[in-house]
Design an enzyme around this catalytic site. Structure first.
Site: not given
Ligand code: ITT
Length: 200
Positions: A13, A72, A155
């Site tokens: 996403g 992050d 997402f």
């Molecule tokens: P990477 O570390 O591989 O980038 P991740 O999904 O684990 O992928 P993060 O550790 O930064 O990424 O966690 C971010 C979480 O915060 C993400 O999985 C979502 O649950 C939430 N999140 C961040 N940005 C968002 C968005 O634009 N819309 C909805 N949820 C978001």
């Protein structure tokens, strides 16, 4: 002239948003999925910045001659003392799915703060140049947590996040709207403006 960018994310996403944001500006956006050897580093930092830096450095170890970005991000809910914050991806457990995280969020809010539903998305972005310089950018998107999930787009917590001034969730609004206002878009655009990829 920057024509390649490597983004240290495994979240499809996020990657789709990075690609959409740079679409038409001549920058090819790549991810670790293209590399056989990459494995996501443990996010052991105690802040968004520390974790963004960990991701950027892990990918830079493999792509030292390219621009690399680590990002992050997460959701900070006022009535939950800023949680889930840096734990957003794993709020309901280590391998939690997006719907499981959303369900836990709605449950916690119902118990702790049914009235105050104020929240914000925060993104910290660490960009490392081919020469090894570090640039840090931050983006915020203010809003409210809805009572029930709505919409299919985006997402993560998008189905329960209503941006300030709107009455629909991010998962109901067009992706073009999210890419105009989102925390991630704000952070990435600062980098892209500084590098003269997009106009001021
Ligand atoms: P990477 O570390 O591989 O980038 P991740 O999904 O684990 O992928 P993060 O550790 O930064 O990424 O966690 C971010 C979480 O915060 C993400 O999985 C979502 O649950 C939430 N999140 C961040 N940005 C968002 C968005 O634009 N819309 C909805 N949820 C978001």
């Amino acid at each position: 002239m920057i024509d390649q960018l490597w983004v240290a994310t495994t979240n499809s996403g996020k990657l789709a948003e990075f690609r959409a944001l740079l679409d038409g500006y001549g920058v090819g956006v790549h991810s670790p999925a293209e590399l056989a050897v990459y494995s996501s580093p443990p996010e052991t930092g105690d802040s968004f910045l520390a974790n963004a830096r960990i991701k950027a450095k892990a990918l830079r170890a493999l792509k030292a001659d390219q621009w690399v970005i680590g990002e992050d991000s997460g959701l900070e809910v006022d009535g939950l003392g800023g949680l889930p914050g840096i734990h957003s991806a794993r709020y309901a457990g280590d391998k939690a799915s997006d719907p499981e995280n959303v369900a836990k969020l709605l449950k916690m809010l119902k118990i702790r703060s049914p009235q105050n539903r104020r929240a914000r998305f925060r993104a910290l972005l660490v960009a490392l140049s081919p020469q090894g310089e570090e640039f840090v950018f931050e983006g915020l998107l203010e809003g409210q947590i809805s009572e029930v999930p709505k919409g299919q787009k985006g997402f993560g917590y998008d189905p329960v996040f209503i941006p300030e001034g709107e009455d629909k969730t991010l998962a109901e609004l067009p992706p073009a709207f999210k890419n105009k206002v989102s925390h991630r878009a704000q952070a990435l655009r600062q980098w892209a403006r500084e590098q003269k990829i997009i106009p001021e």
